[in-house]
Design an enzyme around this catalytic site. Structure first.
Site, PDB file in Angstrom:
ATOM      1  N   HIS A 140       0.764  20.255  -0.509  1.00 21.68           N
ATOM      2  CA  HIS A 140       2.058  20.374   0.164  1.00 21.68           C
ATOM      3  C   HIS A 140       2.900  21.511  -0.395  1.00 21.68           C
ATOM      4  O   HIS A 140       4.071  21.624  -0.056  1.00 21.68           O
ATOM      5  CB  HIS A 140       2.841  19.054   0.046  1.00 21.68           C
ATOM      6  CG  HIS A 140       2.330  17.980   0.953  1.00 21.68           C
ATOM      7  ND1 HIS A 140       1.198  17.256   0.675  1.00 21.68           N
ATOM      8  CD2 HIS A 140       2.770  17.518   2.153  1.00 21.68           C
ATOM      9  CE1 HIS A 140       0.983  16.376   1.651  1.00 21.68           C
ATOM     10  NE2 HIS A 140       1.905  16.520   2.549  1.00 21.68           N
ATOM     11  N   GLU A 158      -5.346  21.353  13.696  1.00 17.26           N
ATOM     12  CA  GLU A 158      -4.693  22.652  13.565  1.00 17.26           C
ATOM     13  C   GLU A 158      -5.437  23.760  14.279  1.00 17.26           C
ATOM     14  O   GLU A 158      -4.824  24.656  14.867  1.00 17.26           O
ATOM     15  CB  GLU A 158      -4.498  22.984  12.087  1.00 17.26           C
ATOM     16  CG  GLU A 158      -3.495  22.070  11.369  1.00 17.26           C
ATOM     17  CD  GLU A 158      -4.036  20.687  11.027  1.00 17.26           C
ATOM     18  OE1 GLU A 158      -5.264  20.485  11.140  1.00 17.26           O
ATOM     19  OE2 GLU A 158      -3.240  19.812  10.648  1.00 17.26           O
TER      20      GLU A 158
HETATM   21  C1  TPP Z   1      -5.220  18.556   7.902  1.00 13.74           C
HETATM   22  C2  TPP Z   1      -3.905  17.861   7.827  1.00 13.74           C
HETATM   23  N1  TPP Z   1      -2.984  18.122   8.757  1.00 13.74           N
HETATM   24  C3  TPP Z   1      -1.760  17.550   8.686  1.00 13.74           C
HETATM   25  C4  TPP Z   1      -1.447  16.678   7.688  1.00 13.74           C
HETATM   26  C5  TPP Z   1      -0.042  16.069   7.580  1.00 13.74           C
HETATM   27  N2  TPP Z   1      -0.094  14.618   7.857  1.00 13.74           N
HETATM   28  C6  TPP Z   1      -0.154  13.725   6.857  1.00 13.74           C
HETATM   29  S1  TPP Z   1      -0.342  12.149   7.434  1.00 13.74           S
HETATM   30  C7  TPP Z   1      -0.321  12.661   9.025  1.00 13.74           C
HETATM   31  C8  TPP Z   1      -0.528  11.655  10.119  1.00 13.74           C
HETATM   32  C9  TPP Z   1      -1.851  10.941   9.948  1.00 13.74           C
HETATM   33  O1  TPP Z   1      -2.066  10.054  10.995  1.00 13.74           O
HETATM   34  P1  TPP Z   1      -3.342   9.117  10.988  1.00 13.74           P
HETATM   35  O2  TPP Z   1      -4.566   9.907  10.838  1.00 13.74           O
HETATM   36  O3  TPP Z   1      -3.229   8.237  12.178  1.00 13.74           O
HETATM   37  O4  TPP Z   1      -3.200   8.259   9.654  1.00 13.74           O
HETATM   38  P2  TPP Z   1      -2.013   7.272   9.255  1.00 13.74           P
HETATM   39  O5  TPP Z   1      -0.930   8.086   8.678  1.00 13.74           O
HETATM   40  O6  TPP Z   1      -1.594   6.561  10.492  1.00 13.74           O
HETATM   41  O7  TPP Z   1      -2.639   6.375   8.254  1.00 13.74           O
HETATM   42  C10 TPP Z   1      -0.134  14.049   9.104  1.00 13.74           C
HETATM   43  C11 TPP Z   1      -0.044  14.811  10.350  1.00 13.74           C
HETATM   44  C12 TPP Z   1      -2.453  16.428   6.743  1.00 13.74           C
HETATM   45  N3  TPP Z   1      -2.247  15.597   5.704  1.00 13.74           N
HETATM   46  N4  TPP Z   1      -3.665  17.020   6.840  1.00 13.74           N
END
Ligand code: TPP
Ligand code: TPP
Ligand code: MG
Ligand code: MG
Lengths: 334, 381, 334, 381
Positions: free
Chosen positions: C134, C65
């Site tokens: 959230h 972010e």
């Molecule tokens: C700081 C933050 N930004 C955005 C989100 C929203 N979000 C939840 S899961 C996700 C994707 C995560 O991807 P990854 O790190 O590859 O983990 P995966 O879901 O593939 O296990 C996002 C953008 C969050 N939880 N925390």
């Protein structure tokens, strides 16, 4: 009876002493931050601690505020009591994610099983001729974050007592240190035991009958001065030093306002969305029928903190306070 | 005669501070992800461990399916499945000693359960009755962490604190490929390396951060290559090869335990299900890709290896399935009970002692609840 | 005269349309964030934009972010108008450093030569059964940061008009989108030109004479409902929808409060240090002698946002609002 | 016969997504920092460029001394000197074309001045009359940036925007060794690499972040090694060798300009002065270390090279000194004038149009100023 002349200590020295005493009393207390070790901090508040307790107890971290606070969370999870130094107020912003999402919520998240006894020391406020980002007052952000205590001393003795209390607290405490009072002195005697102030009690610094100045931290001496100057105008002002913004001591504040019937909140932080709004609102909710006039606010302007050469026009001084006192609808009196 | 000698120029010494402290070569990951199953290395693997891993993978797969089903029945608010990633989840839990700590990301309920946390307590966050359902100290599992990568510095701090106290504790922290882009990932790894903290970072590279594929997340040769920039070893492993993941993590944990400092492990795997039950994966990827990965399934890989080596017969497979069904049935039954909630809990753990201000609000809620109970008792609003 | 039946659009659709129209009107407008491209955003607000305008105009960024907002600053420096999406309110915290230290201050820092026309879209608030992080309401942080505009729609038409205005603004705007109103509908017709609302004007959503409910965003429909319910108690409530917290429309708000003599501020955010303190304080400063009772606040509790199964006890609903209205010292009336 | 063949186990294919996109080898920095002066490479260097660099270094040194003197006279609030780092400062400015952008850290006023910004305007921040004294668009120099590493994503965004518009613009962003620990450093480099933005990151590793030495900042083999984790080339250069810094930066700028994407350059140098005039460096380092570095002085290195090659005589040296004195004298004189300030400027640029609320505060200040003027006019308070 002999009175020994006490060499007056500065607020910075009282803070150092509080850290040292806390570290000596409890091996769980660890100090960490940028330049806190060998250098003793840019304001020298951690001076000598690395030497006395070793670099594992007073640690120069890498330069990353989120990392500092984030690792402190982990250390607290393991039973330590980290005391984190943010070098300047505005450099705490990179750590806000850790502060808001974790530090303030971990106890609640885990139904109390994982408290985080972290003290976050933040030198704040202006009046020291600092260039951009060195003079912010960001207490509004901390106040709006449930789960944090927010504490700020205005006297040398309180600096000692409140910092000891903050470190002893099982909750996270944002400990705001008024930069321009670091070199202030009063009669605090480091050789005598100082009572550890409980967190959450305001104190009446000066009694008066005409109106109450509600203030904290760097603005306390300014209000004391304003109260002196107000005598010439025939006003007898009471000055309440909040000492802690969270918890807020409604009792002391409202008792004073009910007595005087008029109040002005004074702080350096901007007024819009600042601490004064909360304070004015809650005093009004509680003391409405005792008020002769609306609770007014005297604050910094709602602008980015100005450069050194303009800061005196920004900071609330005696005149701005007296102007506000003058607007407390005294006509109604006569 | 060289030009230098010709013109008699001086030869400056290198800049005084220039002494590379670390040889980069051993920190760099191998070009190919490490594999055990189907390779020579498999012969050296402990059969007991492989069988244990197998049983846990089968349970894990069933657990994922059951949890997903519970979202459809409204028993879970949301579920991020680890179907296809069970090898990482299970190995991460099994590789730790009792005194070690696990720091899961929001996706890793399976690892949490595999570590011993009660499955219902592990799902509390996703059911929605509280933020964390288990006591982190009971099994030394940090709360499931929603903001990505933000738990990594916690793992570092905890491991550092344990080392300062002289305790034999390693922390294993899990993060996704997307999470490696966050500043907190960087700061955590740097602190860990500078402090030589006993931490293992496990990146599950499952190809996506919600809809965003790895190619939009990083241009690095691999995520494991990030390790050298912190001065720690980076290891690359086939994340669907449970034996390989376990071995690589075990090496890293041992290294940390022996004072060797942190390791970054990238496990290459794939999120076979959508991001969560609420996600529509067809918007950003095709079935063909998913099918390729189904052919590289962690359970099948291990099953084939064990079968080929005569270490698994139909009966054993059936037994594993049965165990998984038992787990699922118990979970289903327990999750079908409504949790008992006390709204007053909103205030109980914000501080050690509620502030006077919160006590006022507590009273307000109490009055509201009483009024509600009263009006429900008499008329309907 | 024929009236064509308008297929009602949701707030999410109106926002999509606003983005699309802004992008079509000005090639400098770029949308960026996590999952905004191929997926169209987790709330589908950016649906179709990458397809229509290409991935360079609607870009899936890496997951960071501070990086998103920080690169948007650079893009704005070069003359673009970035529209940044923060996926959820609480995931904007890592970007606070960029927001406070740069986005809000760059124009001032450079004496106006480097304005940053950035729109930061932040889905905020609860009521959608979201798990931890959230459902935050963090408008207090934004309000306390000079240099930002803070805008939030409550109706479908305003969602369109205010977002267009935000993107057109030469100042940075934090555009707060009430998550639980994403699927709300009203009679907005996407095929007819919608006036671009000027930023900074509140609107009276319902006229009344007994007291004023001052509110915004997700709490507007709740206040409308409360006003309906209040009729049974004999109260005729006025509802003011602020639409913009910064700039604050003192004129509209105070005109209403002077008329009714009583006011309650309603929002989801916690009350301590929240927007309501500021609003109550400034209304009181300006309307003191018109007030029959203190301005009261109805808000979420000052606790970390609760888990889904408890959120209904946290969120201010009709009953809590009516309770507060009942405490406006009506005895004084008779 | 191998074990595998013996037991007839299957051979799984590698995980489908595993195709390393980038070969890490060319991204890794050389083991030794690159040098030109006193090496064979010097013969190939452009003599005109070397002479120009020399003159600028001499001016830069004098500028640092003058600015430090101004702090003692109360004409500057604070000054972070770049004495000893002039090679980096000057090369960073000279390597850019007119349309390119420079993103300085708080320490880099010298680079800002070398790029053409008026020296007094460059010092405005440190004098304290405003936050930025120059119009960033005039010389394409971003404001001096106080919060560390936070300007790096700005550089990436600007370069990206320029590329999207099809403009021939490169951004060069400067940061210290300490700044590399910040999350913003990580996020900026990652975005730059994913977007293939035309940016050059110049890390001046001057050994310290205030009092904290490099060893407490990172455990990496070098800071340039961080590059491979983003998929960009990392280069290591002797930061006191102006010719080498210029050449390495010029290569990186060319690479960026040609669409090759970002580069991370680590220049190894040393902060000879204290952190700022307000700092007491004896608290954290010994004289001996400083002396070693004085022997590796950027001006001396270049002077010796030029002299050895017969490209610099006493007259030319003297001329450079004269130029530097002229600059210093002009700076001194202009800085000794009090800046004219209007307190009402507090409100002018917070927004495009002041909000009604700010207009009220504007009026308040106006009234305060009038009252002040009045009381000064009549009595003294
Ligand atoms: C700081 C933050 N930004 C955005 C989100 C929203 N979000 C939840 S899961 C996700 C994707 C995560 O991807 P990854 O790190 O590859 O983990 P995966 O879901 O593939 O296990 C996002 C953008 C969050 N939880 N925390
Ligand atoms: C985000 C942030 N944290 C802390 C500081 C305070 N600070 C100013 S300079 C400095 C040290 C910087 O070290 P380095 O990056 O190596 O640059 P150098 O001073 O050596 O040029 C620190 C900690 C800051 N300016 N910004
Ligand atoms: Mg992923
Ligand atoms: Mg440095």
């Amino acid at each position: 009876m002999t009175t020994v002349a006490v060499k007056p200590a500065t607020m910075a020295q009282a803070l150092t002493r509080a850290l040292r005493d806390a570290m000596a009393a409890d091996p769980a207390v660890h100090v960490m931050g940028e330049d806190v070790g060998t250098l003793g901090g840019v304001f020298r508040v951690t001076d000598g601690l690395a030497k006395e307790f070793g670099e594992d107890r007073c640690t120069d971290t890498p330069l990353a505020e989120a990392g500092i606070l984030g690792t402190a969370v982990g250390m607290a999870m393991y039973g330590l009591r980290p005391v984190v130094e943010m070098q300047f107020d505005a450099f705490a912003y990179p750590a806000f994610e850790q502060l808001i999402s974790h530090v303030s919520r971990m106890r609640n998240r885990t139904r109390g099983s994982m408290p985080l006894p972290i003290t976050i020391r933040v030198p704040y406020g202006g009046g020291i001729g600092g260039v951009e980002h060195h003079s912010d007052s960001s207490e509004a952000y901390y106040m709006a974050t449930p789960g944090l205590h927010v504490v700020t001393p205005a006297t040398v003795a309180d600096a000692y007592g409140l910092l000891r209390a903050a470190i002893a607290s099982d909750d996270p405490v944002v400990f705001l240190e008024p930069k321009r009072l670091y070199w202030s002195k009063d009669s605090w005697n480091p050789e005598e035991p100082t009572p550890v102030e409980p967190i959450g009690r305001a104190v009446v610094r000066r009694s008066g009958r005409s109106a109450t100045l509600i203030t904290y931290g760097p603005s306390v001496p300014v209000c004391m001065e304003a109260a002196e100057a107000a005598r010439a105008e025939g006003w007898d002002l009471e000055v309440v030093d909040l000492r802690s913004l969270v918890p807020f001591d409604d009792e002391t504040v409202c008792a004073s306002v009910r007595r005087t019937g008029r109040a002005v909140v004074v702080h350096e932080s901007g007024s819009f969305g600042g601490p004064g709004g909360e304070i004015a609102a809650r005093v009004t909710e509680r003391c409405f029928h005792h008020l002769e006039a609306p609770v007014l606010r005297v604050a910094g302007f709602d602008v980015p903190y100005p450069p050194p050469m303009l800061e005196r026009h920004h900071l609330p001084g005696v005149d701005r306070i007296l102007d506000a006192v003058g607007r407390l609808q005294w006509e109604a009196e006569s | 005669m060289t030009v230098m000698e010709q013109r008699g120029a001086y030869r400056p010494t290198p800049p005084p501070a220039w002494r590379p402290r670390t040889d980069p070569a051993p920190l760099l990951p191998d070009a190919e992800p490490y594999r055990v199953l189907g390779t020579e290395a498999a012969a050296k693997a402990d059969p007991e461990l492989l069988r244990r891993l197998y049983a846990e993978l089968v349970k894990g797969r069933r657990y994922n399916a059951q949890a997903t089903a519970l979202t459809k029945q409204g028993r879970l608010a949301v579920y991020p499945s680890t179907t296809g990633q069970e090898a990482c989840e299970v190995a991460a839990a099994l590789v730790l000693k009792e005194q070690d700590w696990l720091f899961p990301s929001y996706r890793d309920t399976l690892a949490v359960v595999a570590r011993g946390v009660d499955p219902v307590e592990a799902l509390t966050l996703l059911r929605g009755d509280w933020h964390t359902g288990y006591d982190p100290y009971e099994h030394r599992v940090a709360p499931l962490c929603t903001p990505l990568a933000t738990q990594l510095p916690h793992a570092v701090g905890l491991a550092h604190a344990a080392r300062l106290k002289g305790d034999d504790v390693v922390a294993l922290a899990m993060v996704g490929d997307g999470g490696t882009s966050e500043g907190d990932f960087h700061e955590a790894l740097n602190f860990a390396a500078v402090w030589q903290a006993p931490v293992v970072f496990l990146v599950q590279n499952n190809g996506f951060a919600i809809s965003v594929p790895l190619a939009k997340q990083t241009a690095a040769p691999s995520l494991a290559h990030k390790a050298v920039g912190y001065g720690m070893p980076g290891r690359l492993v086939d994340g669907n090869d449970a034996a390989a993941v376990h071995e690589v993590l075990a090496d890293a944990v041992r290294h940390a335990r022996e004072g060797g400092g942190p390791t970054l492990v990238e496990a290459i795997t794939y999120r076979v299900d959508a991001h969560t039950n609420a996600d529509d994966a067809t918007r950003y990827r095709g079935d063909a890709e998913v099918e390729t990965w189904r052919a590289h399934d962690p359970i099948q890989l291990l099953e084939r290896e064990l079968t080929a080596r005569g270490m698994l017969d139909e009966a054993a497979i059936e037994a594993a399935r049965q165990d998984a069904e038992t787990l699922a049935a118990a979970l289903r039954e327990r999750m079908n009970q409504d949790p008992v909630l006390d709204p007053m809990d909103l205030f109980t753990h914000v501080y050690a002692e509620p502030t006077p201000h919160l006590r006022e609000q507590q009273e307000q809620l109490r009055a509201e609840l009483e009024a509600e109970a009263e009006s429900e008792g008499s008329t309907h609003r």
